[in-house]
Design an enzyme around this catalytic site. Structure first.
Site, PDB file in Angstrom:
ATOM      1  N   SER A 143      30.943  71.461  99.168  1.00 58.11           N
ATOM      2  CA  SER A 143      31.753  70.436  99.833  1.00 58.11           C
ATOM      3  C   SER A 143      33.217  70.760  99.579  1.00 58.11           C
ATOM      4  CB  SER A 143      31.422  69.073  99.215  1.00 58.11           C
ATOM      5  OG  SER A 143      32.414  68.116  99.551  1.00 58.11           O
ATOM      6  N   TYR A 156      29.368  63.092  92.231  1.00 53.54           N
ATOM      7  CA  TYR A 156      29.226  64.034  93.352  1.00 53.54           C
ATOM      8  C   TYR A 156      30.254  65.168  93.214  1.00 53.54           C
ATOM      9  CZ  TYR A 156      29.127  65.583  98.280  1.00 53.54           C
ATOM     10  OH  TYR A 156      29.025  66.317  99.436  1.00 53.54           O
TER      11      TYR A 156
HETATM   12  C1  BGC Z   1      31.004  63.799 101.267  1.00 57.78           C
HETATM   13  C2  BGC Z   1      31.394  62.666 102.187  1.00 57.78           C
HETATM   14  C3  BGC Z   1      32.889  62.701 102.506  1.00 57.78           C
HETATM   15  C4  BGC Z   1      33.288  64.091 102.962  1.00 57.78           C
HETATM   16  C5  BGC Z   1      34.792  64.231 103.229  1.00 57.78           C
HETATM   17  C6  BGC Z   1      31.500  65.101 101.815  1.00 57.78           C
HETATM   18  O1  BGC Z   1      31.192  66.129 100.940  1.00 57.78           O
HETATM   19  O2  BGC Z   1      29.602  63.834 101.134  1.00 57.78           O
HETATM   20  O3  BGC Z   1      31.059  61.432 101.608  1.00 57.78           O
HETATM   21  O4  BGC Z   1      33.207  61.777 103.529  1.00 57.78           O
HETATM   22  O5  BGC Z   1      32.905  65.037 101.986  1.00 57.78           O
HETATM   23  O6  BGC Z   1      35.579  63.705 102.199  1.00 57.78           O
END
Ligand code: BGC
Length: 255
Positions: A143, A156
């Protein structure tokens, strides 16, 4: 077709980026090991779609936070197709909780599903790739938040930060075996993990406005990048992350 005859495992393959990736890899000629956890009916529907695309497919029920289940995923691939060429560590969850209110249970769940699964998935797939010879590809669906704080989603962010270093360290360790390890760092994507934001018009407007390209991504836009990274065109990429975020990490109001 870029991936003709390759064997790919995709964790969390029944929704979101995982589902789009399963279908894209199948379109490109790969045989699929479709991992599902709690939704056998969804897995059956997806299995049929993969077959329509002409790919071989085997479904494996597995809770990827458990080592024994990951072993079944890899052995399922070997039993069905004789080898593993591509592993996509995609399964992921988030709690949208801050450091102040995250419980031990939430912390452990996020770390186990997002990071432990990728660590041991990488270990098991790499051992198989070394046994069979000829290298392989491991793609970690990370991410932007492997590098960019998301206040209110702390566990996360930690798990994705760990994935960032898994990609880099395992990429270096496995390079002599011809196994390339690459991270994909999506920004906001229209998937179930973002359902709350997608269903809240005001929130979605704010999110779109924060993205230089002005919109969240479709899962297929991430899946096509994964397919590219799994193929010959990406033969010199390893131990790094490719961000596909519509520019969100560089966004600036210019003030
Ligand atoms: C997350 C989302 C978030 C996005 C952008 C992703 O990795 O799971 O919750 O909206 O990143 O910030």
């Amino acid at each position: 077709m870029n991936l003709q005859g390759k064997v790919a495992i995709v964790t969390g393959g029944t929704s979101g980026i995982g589902l789009a990736t399963v279908l894209e890899l199948a379109r490109q000629g790969a045989n699929l090991v479709l991992n599902y956890h709690a939704h056998p009916e969804a897995a059956e529907r997806i299995e049929a779609r993969v077959r329509e695309l002409g790919g071989g497919v085997v479904k494996v029920q597995a809770d990827v936070s458990k080592l024994g289940d990951l072993e079944r995923l890899v052995s399922g691939a070997v039993e069905a197709f004789g080898r593993v060429d591509i592993l996509v560590n995609n399964a992921g969850v988030e709690t949208r909780t801050s450091v102040l209110d995250t419980t031990e249970e939430q912390y452990e769940e996020v770390m186990a599903i997002n990071l432990k699964s990728a660590f041991f998935g990488t270990q098991l797939a790499a051992r198989q790739m070394i046994r069979q010879g000829g290298g392989g590809r491991i793609i970690n669906i990370s991410s932007v938040h492997e590098d960019w704080p998301m206040p209110g989603n702390t566990a996360y962010c930690l798990s994705k930060g760990g994935m960032r270093m898994l990609t880099r360290t395992a990429g270096v360790e496995l390079a002599p075996h011809g196994i390339l390890v690459v991270g994909v760092g999506p920004g906001a994507v229209a998937t179930p993990i973002n359902r709350a934001t997608m269903n809240d018009e005001a929130q979605l407007k704010k999110l779109d406005a924060a993205i230089p390209l002005g919109r969240v991504a479709e899962p297929e836009e991430i899946a096509r990048l994964v397919a590219f990274l799994a193929g010959e065109g990406a033969s010199y990429l390893t131990a790094t992350t490719v961000f596909a975020d519509g520019g969100i990490m560089q966004g600036s109001v210019g003030l």
